[in-house]
Design a protein around this motif. Structure first.
Motif, PDB file in Angstrom:
ATOM      1  N   LEU A  30    -119.960-131.614   9.828  1.00 26.54           N
ATOM      2  CA  LEU A  30    -118.623-132.158  10.058  1.00 26.54           C
ATOM      3  C   LEU A  30    -118.195-132.042  11.522  1.00 26.54           C
ATOM      4  N   GLY A  31    -119.061-131.455  12.336  1.00 26.16           N
ATOM      5  CA  GLY A  31    -118.745-131.311  13.752  1.00 26.16           C
ATOM      6  C   GLY A  31    -117.927-130.077  14.084  1.00 26.16           C
ATOM      7  N   LEU A  32    -117.826-129.139  13.153  1.00 25.06           N
ATOM      8  CA  LEU A  32    -117.060-127.914  13.376  1.00 25.06           C
ATOM      9  C   LEU A  32    -117.980-126.836  13.947  1.00 25.06           C
ATOM     10  N   GLU A  33    -118.433-127.039  15.165  1.00 23.24           N
ATOM     11  CA  GLU A  33    -119.416-126.165  15.805  1.00 23.24           C
ATOM     12  C   GLU A  33    -118.832-124.825  16.242  1.00 23.24           C
ATOM     13  N   THR A  34    -117.505-124.718  16.312  1.00 26.78           N
ATOM     14  CA  THR A  34    -116.909-123.463  16.774  1.00 26.78           C
ATOM     15  C   THR A  34    -116.921-122.380  15.699  1.00 26.78           C
ATOM     16  N   ILE A  35    -117.156-122.754  14.440  1.00 25.39           N
ATOM     17  CA  ILE A  35    -117.258-121.768  13.361  1.00 25.39           C
ATOM     18  C   ILE A  35    -118.676-121.219  13.378  1.00 25.39           C
ATOM     19  N   LYS A  36    -118.798-119.912  13.599  1.00 22.58           N
ATOM     20  CA  LYS A  36    -120.106-119.297  13.835  1.00 22.58           C
ATOM     21  C   LYS A  36    -120.706-118.583  12.626  1.00 22.58           C
ATOM     22  N   ASP A  37    -119.904-118.278  11.618  1.00 23.29           N
ATOM     23  CA  ASP A  37    -120.455-117.583  10.453  1.00 23.29           C
ATOM     24  C   ASP A  37    -119.542-117.806   9.255  1.00 23.29           C
ATOM     25  N   VAL A  38    -120.141-117.873   8.084  1.00 27.43           N
ATOM     26  CA  VAL A  38    -119.392-118.019   6.827  1.00 27.43           C
ATOM     27  C   VAL A  38    -119.997-117.052   5.816  1.00 27.43           C
ATOM     28  N   ARG A  39    -119.144-116.284   5.159  1.00 28.29           N
ATOM     29  CA  ARG A  39    -119.549-115.413   4.055  1.00 28.29           C
ATOM     30  C   ARG A  39    -118.692-115.806   2.861  1.00 28.29           C
ATOM     31  N   ILE A  40    -119.314-116.004   1.714  1.00 29.45           N
ATOM     32  CA  ILE A  40    -118.615-116.406   0.501  1.00 29.45           C
ATOM     33  C   ILE A  40    -118.560-115.213  -0.452  1.00 29.45           C
ATOM     34  N   GLY A  41    -117.374-114.938  -0.975  1.00 30.68           N
ATOM     35  CA  GLY A  41    -117.209-113.833  -1.912  1.00 30.68           C
ATOM     36  C   GLY A  41    -116.287-114.217  -3.051  1.00 30.68           C
ATOM     37  N   LYS A  42    -115.750-113.197  -3.711  1.00 36.90           N
ATOM     38  CA  LYS A  42    -114.848-113.403  -4.843  1.00 36.90           C
ATOM     39  C   LYS A  42    -113.551-112.648  -4.586  1.00 36.90           C
ATOM     40  N   HIS A  43    -112.455-113.245  -5.014  1.00 43.54           N
ATOM     41  CA  HIS A  43    -111.148-112.589  -4.958  1.00 43.54           C
ATOM     42  C   HIS A  43    -110.653-112.494  -6.398  1.00 43.54           C
ATOM     43  N   ILE A  44    -110.423-111.278  -6.861  1.00 41.26           N
ATOM     44  CA  ILE A  44    -110.037-111.052  -8.258  1.00 41.26           C
ATOM     45  C   ILE A  44    -108.684-110.341  -8.273  1.00 41.26           C
ATOM     46  N   THR A  45    -107.759-110.846  -9.074  1.00 42.26           N
ATOM     47  CA  THR A  45    -106.443-110.228  -9.222  1.00 42.26           C
ATOM     48  C   THR A  45    -106.345-109.630 -10.620  1.00 42.26           C
ATOM     49  N   LEU A  46    -105.979-108.359 -10.667  1.00 44.47           N
ATOM     50  CA  LEU A  46    -105.819-107.647 -11.936  1.00 44.47           C
ATOM     51  C   LEU A  46    -104.366-107.190 -12.076  1.00 44.47           C
ATOM     52  N   GLN A  47    -103.834-107.261 -13.279  1.00 49.37           N
ATOM     53  CA  GLN A  47    -102.542-106.646 -13.600  1.00 49.37           C
ATOM     54  C   GLN A  47    -102.871-105.371 -14.368  1.00 49.37           C
ATOM     55  N   VAL A  48    -102.513-104.221 -13.796  1.00 56.20           N
ATOM     56  CA  VAL A  48    -102.921-102.933 -14.356  1.00 56.20           C
ATOM     57  C   VAL A  48    -101.691-102.112 -14.711  1.00 56.20           C
ATOM     58  N   ASP A  49    -101.612-101.664 -15.964  1.00 53.26           N
ATOM     59  CA  ASP A  49    -100.574-100.720 -16.369  1.00 53.26           C
ATOM     60  C   ASP A  49    -101.073 -99.321 -16.052  1.00 53.26           C
ATOM     61  N   ALA A  50    -100.328 -98.609 -15.219  1.00 55.90           N
ATOM     62  CA  ALA A  50    -100.747 -97.266 -14.816  1.00 55.90           C
ATOM     63  C   ALA A  50     -99.520 -96.429 -14.486  1.00 55.90           C
ATOM     64  N   ALA A  51     -99.707 -95.118 -14.504  1.00 57.94           N
ATOM     65  CA  ALA A  51     -98.611 -94.196 -14.206  1.00 57.94           C
ATOM     66  C   ALA A  51     -98.214 -94.246 -12.735  1.00 57.94           C
ATOM     67  N   ASP A  52     -99.204 -94.492 -11.865  1.00 59.83           N
ATOM     68  CA  ASP A  52     -98.927 -94.548 -10.428  1.00 59.83           C
ATOM     69  C   ASP A  52     -99.968 -95.417  -9.728  1.00 59.83           C
ATOM     70  N   GLU A  53     -99.749 -95.646  -8.447  1.00 58.85           N
ATOM     71  CA  GLU A  53    -100.625 -96.528  -7.677  1.00 58.85           C
ATOM     72  C   GLU A  53    -102.065 -96.007  -7.622  1.00 58.85           C
ATOM     73  N   ALA A  54    -102.217 -94.698  -7.487  1.00 65.49           N
ATOM     74  CA  ALA A  54    -103.557 -94.112  -7.426  1.00 65.49           C
ATOM     75  C   ALA A  54    -104.330 -94.358  -8.722  1.00 65.49           C
ATOM     76  N   SER A  55    -103.654 -94.252  -9.861  1.00 65.44           N
ATOM     77  CA  SER A  55    -104.306 -94.509 -11.150  1.00 65.44           C
ATOM     78  C   SER A  55    -104.705 -95.967 -11.280  1.00 65.44           C
ATOM     79  N   ALA A  56    -103.835 -96.864 -10.821  1.00 67.86           N
ATOM     80  CA  ALA A  56    -104.151 -98.297 -10.866  1.00 67.86           C
ATOM     81  C   ALA A  56    -105.377 -98.597 -10.017  1.00 67.86           C
ATOM     82  N   LYS A  57    -105.424 -97.997  -8.834  1.00 64.61           N
ATOM     83  CA  LYS A  57    -106.568 -98.203  -7.941  1.00 64.61           C
ATOM     84  C   LYS A  57    -107.845 -97.639  -8.552  1.00 64.61           C
TER      85      LYS A  57
END
Length: 82
Positions: A30-57
């Motif tokens: 596409l002529g986008l020569e300024t982009i030097k690297d691409v890494r593809i991953g996953k983004h996952i969103t979870l809704q977690v019931d927990a007593a506190d943030e540390a437990s959710a993590k």
């Protein structure tokens, strides 16, 4: 309390990312020569019931270790919000 947990799963930096390479080729075509690297991953969103943030993590980390990420090929990062 319910927490929103974001889990980012990415290929290990030292491993080849075939999806990223394919996208890199497409961007080059596409002529986008300024982009030097691409890494593809996953983004996952979870809704977690927990007593506190540390437990959710902790629950999200367990899910990532056991199911969401392949530790041989991927690493994960977790962030938590209310």
């Amino acid at each position: 309390m319910t927490y929103t947990v974001q889990v980012k799963v990415m290929p290990l930096k030292e491993l080849l990312d075939p999806q990223g390479k394919a996208v890199m080729g497409g961007l080059s075509n596409l002529g986008l020569e300024t982009i030097k690297d691409v890494r593809i991953g996953k983004h996952i969103t979870l809704q977690v019931d927990a007593a506190d943030e540390a437990s959710a993590k902790e629950q999200a980390a367990t899910a990532a270790k056991k199911l969401l990420a392949n530790p041989v090929m991927e690493y994960f990062e977790i962030s938590v919000s209310e």
